[in-house]
Design a protein around this motif. Sequence first.
Motif, PDB file in Angstrom:
ATOM      1  N   ARG C  42      50.956  35.152  16.035  1.00 43.24           N
ATOM      2  CA  ARG C  42      50.635  34.047  16.931  1.00 43.24           C
ATOM      3  C   ARG C  42      49.178  33.671  16.725  1.00 43.24           C
ATOM      4  O   ARG C  42      48.440  34.351  16.009  1.00 43.24           O
ATOM      5  CB  ARG C  42      50.921  34.408  18.394  1.00 43.24           C
ATOM      6  CG  ARG C  42      50.197  35.633  18.892  1.00 43.24           C
ATOM      7  CD  ARG C  42      50.736  36.039  20.272  1.00 43.24           C
ATOM      8  NE  ARG C  42      49.825  36.958  20.922  1.00 43.24           N
ATOM      9  CZ  ARG C  42      49.746  38.250  20.629  1.00 43.24           C
ATOM     10  NH1 ARG C  42      50.534  38.775  19.714  1.00 43.24           N
ATOM     11  NH2 ARG C  42      48.870  39.028  21.240  1.00 43.24           N
ATOM     12  N   ILE C  43      48.770  32.582  17.351  1.00 41.12           N
ATOM     13  CA  ILE C  43      47.410  32.073  17.168  1.00 41.12           C
ATOM     14  C   ILE C  43      46.830  31.709  18.519  1.00 41.12           C
ATOM     15  O   ILE C  43      47.510  31.100  19.356  1.00 41.12           O
ATOM     16  CB  ILE C  43      47.407  30.837  16.238  1.00 41.12           C
ATOM     17  CG1 ILE C  43      47.667  31.273  14.792  1.00 41.12           C
ATOM     18  CG2 ILE C  43      46.086  30.083  16.331  1.00 41.12           C
ATOM     19  CD1 ILE C  43      47.517  30.183  13.780  1.00 41.12           C
ATOM     20  N   GLN C  44      45.569  32.100  18.701  1.00 41.09           N
ATOM     21  CA  GLN C  44      44.854  31.682  19.907  1.00 41.09           C
ATOM     22  C   GLN C  44      43.877  30.568  19.524  1.00 41.09           C
ATOM     23  O   GLN C  44      43.034  30.764  18.643  1.00 41.09           O
ATOM     24  CB  GLN C  44      44.085  32.872  20.485  1.00 41.09           C
ATOM     25  CG  GLN C  44      43.190  32.499  21.658  1.00 41.09           C
ATOM     26  CD  GLN C  44      42.108  33.557  21.886  1.00 41.09           C
ATOM     27  OE1 GLN C  44      42.109  34.605  21.240  1.00 41.09           O
ATOM     28  NE2 GLN C  44      41.192  33.258  22.798  1.00 41.09           N
ATOM     29  N   TYR C  45      44.032  29.421  20.144  1.00 42.14           N
ATOM     30  CA  TYR C  45      43.071  28.330  19.949  1.00 42.14           C
ATOM     31  C   TYR C  45      42.093  28.323  21.103  1.00 42.14           C
ATOM     32  O   TYR C  45      42.486  28.350  22.276  1.00 42.14           O
ATOM     33  CB  TYR C  45      43.779  26.973  19.890  1.00 42.14           C
ATOM     34  CG  TYR C  45      44.388  26.662  18.547  1.00 42.14           C
ATOM     35  CD1 TYR C  45      43.652  26.037  17.550  1.00 42.14           C
ATOM     36  CD2 TYR C  45      45.708  27.005  18.276  1.00 42.14           C
ATOM     37  CE1 TYR C  45      44.204  25.747  16.323  1.00 42.14           C
ATOM     38  CE2 TYR C  45      46.271  26.722  17.045  1.00 42.14           C
ATOM     39  CZ  TYR C  45      45.511  26.092  16.073  1.00 42.14           C
ATOM     40  OH  TYR C  45      46.060  25.812  14.853  1.00 42.14           O
ATOM     41  N   GLU C  46      40.816  28.287  20.743  1.00 46.90           N
ATOM     42  CA  GLU C  46      39.758  28.261  21.755  1.00 46.90           C
ATOM     43  C   GLU C  46      38.891  27.042  21.484  1.00 46.90           C
ATOM     44  O   GLU C  46      38.604  26.723  20.322  1.00 46.90           O
ATOM     45  CB  GLU C  46      38.922  29.530  21.614  1.00 46.90           C
ATOM     46  CG  GLU C  46      37.672  29.538  22.452  1.00 46.90           C
ATOM     47  CD  GLU C  46      36.830  30.789  22.208  1.00 46.90           C
ATOM     48  OE1 GLU C  46      37.400  31.827  21.807  1.00 46.90           O
ATOM     49  OE2 GLU C  46      35.606  30.710  22.394  1.00 46.90           O
ATOM     50  N   ALA C  47      38.481  26.353  22.530  1.00 50.03           N
ATOM     51  CA  ALA C  47      37.655  25.157  22.347  1.00 50.03           C
ATOM     52  C   ALA C  47      36.387  25.251  23.187  1.00 50.03           C
ATOM     53  O   ALA C  47      36.368  25.907  24.235  1.00 50.03           O
ATOM     54  CB  ALA C  47      38.430  23.906  22.761  1.00 50.03           C
ATOM     55  N   TYR C  48      35.360  24.621  22.710  1.00 47.41           N
ATOM     56  CA  TYR C  48      34.188  24.307  23.547  1.00 47.41           C
ATOM     57  C   TYR C  48      34.601  23.006  24.222  1.00 47.41           C
ATOM     58  O   TYR C  48      34.342  21.916  23.731  1.00 47.41           O
ATOM     59  CB  TYR C  48      32.971  24.146  22.641  1.00 47.41           C
ATOM     60  CG  TYR C  48      31.654  23.843  23.313  1.00 47.41           C
ATOM     61  CD1 TYR C  48      31.510  23.754  24.696  1.00 47.41           C
ATOM     62  CD2 TYR C  48      30.518  23.641  22.534  1.00 47.41           C
ATOM     63  CE1 TYR C  48      30.283  23.482  25.278  1.00 47.41           C
ATOM     64  CE2 TYR C  48      29.286  23.361  23.102  1.00 47.41           C
ATOM     65  CZ  TYR C  48      29.181  23.281  24.480  1.00 47.41           C
ATOM     66  OH  TYR C  48      27.956  22.987  25.046  1.00 47.41           O
ATOM     67  N   GLY C  49      35.308  23.163  25.334  1.00 45.94           N
ATOM     68  CA  GLY C  49      36.083  22.078  25.924  1.00 45.94           C
ATOM     69  C   GLY C  49      35.390  20.734  26.044  1.00 45.94           C
ATOM     70  O   GLY C  49      35.828  19.754  25.432  1.00 45.94           O
TER      71      GLY C  49
END
Lengths: 81, 81, 149, 149
Positions: C42-49
């Motif tokens: 699986r993949i975790q996507y993280e953003a500097y929102g």
Amino acid sequence: MRVHLLYFATFRDVAGRDSEERQVAGGSRVSDLWRELTGEMPGLLRTGSMPPAAVNREYTGSDTLLAEGDEVAFLPPVAGG
Amino acid sequence: MRVHLLYFATFRDVAGRDSEERQVAGGSRVSDLWRELTGEMPGLLRTGSMPPAAVNREYTGSDTLLAEGDEVAFLPPVAGG
Amino acid sequence: MYLTDAPIDPASLTGSVRSADGGVCTFLGVVRDHHLGRATSRIQYEAYGPMAEAEIGKIVESLVLEWPETRVVVRHRVGVLEVGDVAVAIVASAPHRAEAFSACRAAIDRIKKTVPIWKREFHPDGTSDWVDPTADPHTAQSAVPDPDD
Amino acid sequence: MYLTDAPIDPASLTGSVRSADGGVCTFLGVVRDHHLGRATSRIQYEAYGPMAEAEIGKIVESLVLEWPETRVVVRHRVGVLEVGDVAVAIVASAPHRAEAFSACRAAIDRIKKTVPIWKREFHPDGTSDWVDPTADPHTAQSAVPDPDD
């Protein structure tokens, strides 16, 4: 010999029918048939010179010899998509 | 003066936190802050030289002067899409 | 809002297509089951929102300046995604197909380049890596243990 | 079967996307409300059915030869369509986005060029034209009266 001729789109409008069985002379080529048809129905010429032709559902050249029972269609400019 | 520093992705793993309030000297530039951080946490250097930086959510150059209350982030290689 | 932590339904994004639009080009970025020869679970996507929202907004503005008759809709998922989940969806619609294709392609290319979003790949063996598209495949792997496994 | 006389649901065409595919590019050709400056009320698509099926099949084969990791799904509608209806849908999926975009674009370009499908535009004034993409816009209009109006 006889071929089965199909008309589509603007050619069907000109011919007033969507298909016909047509007697052609032995040794006739696709170009001969086109000449004969445009002699009878000059309206077919409105898209210009001989359009792409298909014999038995495959594009073919104007020199192709016709055979008994062939399904033949001259195709107006296509506009799918 | 104080800036609000954000850590993302691999930089957060290295720093062990996702943000901090940090005191910086007046007249500090983005590059000064990066030098200070990598002195404390050499692990930040694993992506190579100074990464892209953002001040107040805009990409900015390494020469940019920091101001009181700035939100500052150094950005590891992005991988969206 | 361009970012979402809910599953993306591409069909819901075509509402902006106008009756003058003859071409609609959609791109979906989907979580694959492998990357650089390693299996992905699986993949975790993280953003500097807030910055990611602003950067995607700038990209959309740049596309509309470049292809004025084109409309572009973007959604990018954040959070943990499974294989097959849609990570990003772009819908570009225009009177003619050439613009729709060009704008859609430019959108995903630019998003990958500048938007502050990161992805961490989790492998079946419990390790994980932050993906670094700029680095050599081998040095890019950090093999951080997966705290959830 | 590539041709259908039922409405096309693009979402139903993504079933061929494999877990190794990271990029899915979709193109929808949609009936526009105008063409060459004239209003369009609806469009009739007519196909030389068996030959059109074969020609689309050849195009799909050619794409898979050119981009071996790509899968391409095509549906083309026939019959009478209203403005906003999907006339053609193409879904190209591949491990990477470049191939997906290229194969999708090539698919629609080739379909428009060789597949024996014709379209007749009906105008609000009751006239209609068979569209001729090869001809000058003005000489291409035949203004055949619409028998239904």
